[in-house]
Motif scaffolding. Structure first.
Motif, PDB file in Angstrom:
ATOM      1  N   MET A   1     -24.846 -12.778  -3.505  1.00  0.00           N
ATOM      2  CA  MET A   1     -25.503 -13.127  -2.258  1.00  0.00           C
ATOM      3  C   MET A   1     -25.285 -14.610  -1.998  1.00  0.00           C
ATOM      4  SD  MET A   1     -29.532 -13.039  -1.250  1.00  0.00           S
ATOM      5  CE  MET A   1     -29.758 -11.326  -0.910  1.00  0.00           C
ATOM      6  N   SER A   2     -24.943 -14.956  -0.745  1.00  0.00           N
ATOM      7  CA  SER A   2     -24.703 -16.355  -0.416  1.00  0.00           C
ATOM      8  C   SER A   2     -26.011 -17.062  -0.073  1.00  0.00           C
ATOM      9  CB  SER A   2     -23.724 -16.452   0.752  1.00  0.00           C
ATOM     10  OG  SER A   2     -24.280 -15.850   1.896  1.00  0.00           O
ATOM     11  N   THR A   3     -26.003 -18.359  -0.286  1.00  0.00           N
ATOM     12  CA  THR A   3     -27.164 -19.182   0.012  1.00  0.00           C
ATOM     13  C   THR A   3     -27.254 -19.381   1.517  1.00  0.00           C
ATOM     14  OG1 THR A   3     -26.819 -20.329  -2.077  1.00  0.00           O
ATOM     15  CG2 THR A   3     -28.261 -21.391  -0.484  1.00  0.00           C
ATOM     16  N   PRO A   4     -28.443 -19.261   2.108  1.00  0.00           N
ATOM     17  CA  PRO A   4     -28.577 -19.463   3.555  1.00  0.00           C
ATOM     18  C   PRO A   4     -28.208 -20.888   3.973  1.00  0.00           C
ATOM     19  CG  PRO A   4     -30.597 -18.530   2.616  1.00  0.00           C
ATOM     20  CD  PRO A   4     -29.705 -18.884   1.475  1.00  0.00           C
ATOM     21  N   ILE A   5     -27.566 -20.975   5.128  1.00  0.00           N
ATOM     22  CA  ILE A   5     -27.188 -22.259   5.706  1.00  0.00           C
ATOM     23  C   ILE A   5     -28.032 -22.451   6.954  1.00  0.00           C
ATOM     24  CG2 ILE A   5     -25.333 -23.610   6.736  1.00  0.00           C
ATOM     25  CD1 ILE A   5     -23.378 -21.798   5.093  1.00  0.00           C
ATOM     26  N   THR A   6     -28.727 -23.576   7.017  1.00  0.00           N
ATOM     27  CA  THR A   6     -29.564 -23.910   8.162  1.00  0.00           C
ATOM     28  C   THR A   6     -28.876 -25.008   8.964  1.00  0.00           C
ATOM     29  OG1 THR A   6     -31.546 -23.420   6.874  1.00  0.00           O
ATOM     30  CG2 THR A   6     -31.850 -24.714   8.878  1.00  0.00           C
ATOM     31  N   ILE A   7     -28.799 -24.829  10.275  1.00  0.00           N
ATOM     32  CA  ILE A   7     -28.202 -25.834  11.153  1.00  0.00           C
ATOM     33  C   ILE A   7     -29.315 -26.481  11.965  1.00  0.00           C
ATOM     34  CG2 ILE A   7     -26.498 -26.283  12.961  1.00  0.00           C
ATOM     35  CD1 ILE A   7     -25.322 -25.043  10.360  1.00  0.00           C
ATOM     36  N   ARG A   8     -29.249 -27.805  12.056  1.00  0.00           N
ATOM     37  CA  ARG A   8     -30.249 -28.528  12.849  1.00  0.00           C
ATOM     38  C   ARG A   8     -29.624 -29.795  13.424  1.00  0.00           C
ATOM     39  NH1 ARG A   8     -31.647 -32.949  10.105  1.00  0.00           N
ATOM     40  NH2 ARG A   8     -31.509 -32.945   7.842  1.00  0.00           N
ATOM     41  N   VAL A   9     -30.295 -30.359  14.426  1.00  0.00           N
ATOM     42  CA  VAL A   9     -29.880 -31.637  15.003  1.00  0.00           C
ATOM     43  C   VAL A   9     -30.173 -32.733  13.984  1.00  0.00           C
ATOM     44  CG1 VAL A   9     -30.324 -33.289  16.868  1.00  0.00           C
ATOM     45  CG2 VAL A   9     -30.303 -30.837  17.359  1.00  0.00           C
ATOM     46  N   ALA A  10     -29.236 -33.653  13.856  1.00  0.00           N
ATOM     47  CA  ALA A  10     -29.417 -34.761  12.911  1.00  0.00           C
ATOM     48  C   ALA A  10     -30.563 -35.664  13.333  1.00  0.00           C
ATOM     49  CB  ALA A  10     -28.128 -35.578  12.806  1.00  0.00           C
ATOM     50  N   GLN A  11     -31.214 -36.221  12.343  1.00  0.00           N
ATOM     51  CA  GLN A  11     -32.329 -37.148  12.522  1.00  0.00           C
ATOM     52  C   GLN A  11     -31.923 -38.512  11.948  1.00  0.00           C
ATOM     53  OE1 GLN A  11     -35.146 -36.076  14.131  1.00  0.00           O
ATOM     54  NE2 GLN A  11     -33.938 -34.208  14.389  1.00  0.00           N
ATOM     55  N   PRO A  12     -32.653 -39.571  12.288  1.00  0.00           N
ATOM     56  CA  PRO A  12     -32.331 -40.887  11.720  1.00  0.00           C
ATOM     57  C   PRO A  12     -32.263 -40.880  10.188  1.00  0.00           C
ATOM     58  CG  PRO A  12     -33.803 -41.172  13.563  1.00  0.00           C
ATOM     59  CD  PRO A  12     -33.696 -39.671  13.319  1.00  0.00           C
ATOM     60  N   SER A  13     -33.038 -40.024   9.539  1.00  0.00           N
ATOM     61  CA  SER A  13     -33.005 -39.962   8.075  1.00  0.00           C
ATOM     62  C   SER A  13     -31.669 -39.418   7.543  1.00  0.00           C
ATOM     63  CB  SER A  13     -34.158 -39.107   7.553  1.00  0.00           C
ATOM     64  OG  SER A  13     -34.074 -37.793   8.075  1.00  0.00           O
ATOM     65  N   ASP A  14     -30.832 -38.844   8.408  1.00  0.00           N
ATOM     66  CA  ASP A  14     -29.527 -38.310   8.013  1.00  0.00           C
ATOM     67  C   ASP A  14     -28.397 -39.323   8.151  1.00  0.00           C
ATOM     68  OD1 ASP A  14     -30.394 -35.541   7.584  1.00  0.00           O
ATOM     69  OD2 ASP A  14     -30.618 -35.433   9.771  1.00  0.00           O
ATOM     70  N   VAL A  15     -28.666 -40.454   8.762  1.00  0.00           N
ATOM     71  CA  VAL A  15     -27.607 -41.393   9.122  1.00  0.00           C
ATOM     72  C   VAL A  15     -26.805 -41.864   7.913  1.00  0.00           C
ATOM     73  CG1 VAL A  15     -27.144 -43.698  10.079  1.00  0.00           C
ATOM     74  CG2 VAL A  15     -28.668 -42.112  11.288  1.00  0.00           C
TER      75      VAL A  15
END
Length: 152
Positions: A1-15
């Motif tokens: 079973m593959s691990t779930p991938i979540t997509i989201r809009v980047a936040q300043p903490s991702d910079v």
């Protein structure tokens, strides 16, 4: 079973992570060393100003596994927006796990909802693996070549 991938809009903490991905990508694809401070400022600029575009991140187990940036182009010929996919990077530890596919499908759905008329990207001429991936997702080569000039 593959691990779930979540997509989201980047936040300043991702910079910081996205900027590190961009410097790694430039080296991997073009053997270009980017100035980390400039890249950090560039990523921060788009993450904090949606008029410039958007970064999306793919998370696996709460960790950023990959990202891509969307910028917008207005087409008067089509009376609609074209989304350009740029700055695509998948962490080497997460490659071949469907990270880019998940990002692309998210963008494709979002573009449809937003009434976008086309999705485009440019790809290095010798990037045969990338071209195969994009083709498998339904993208096709166009008759355009990209030209540019530095503005000084």
């Amino acid at each position: 079973m593959s691990t779930p991938i979540t997509i989201r809009v980047a936040q300043p903490s991702d910079v910081v992570r996205i900027a590190s991905f961009n410097t790694a990508m430039a080296w991997e694809t073009e053997k270009v060393r980017l100035d980390p401070d400039t890249v950090h400022k560039g990523v921060l600029a788009i993450v904090t100003d949606p008029a410039k575009g958007h970064y999306f991140v793919a998370e696996i187990d709460g960790s950023c596994a990959g990202c891509l940036m969307i910028t917008h182009e207005w087409s008067d010929w089509r009376n609609g927006n074209i989304w350009w996919i740029q700055s695509v990077y998948v962490d080497p530890a997460h490659r071949r796990k469907g990270v880019f596919k998940a990002l692309y499908r998210h963008i494709e759905t979002s573009a449809h909802v937003a009434g976008v008329v086309k999705i485009r990207l440019y790809v290095e001429r010798d990037n045969s693996a990338g071209k195969r991936t994009y083709d498998q997702l339904g993208m096709k080569m166009t008759h355009y070549d990209v030209m540019e000039a530095d503005v000084k």
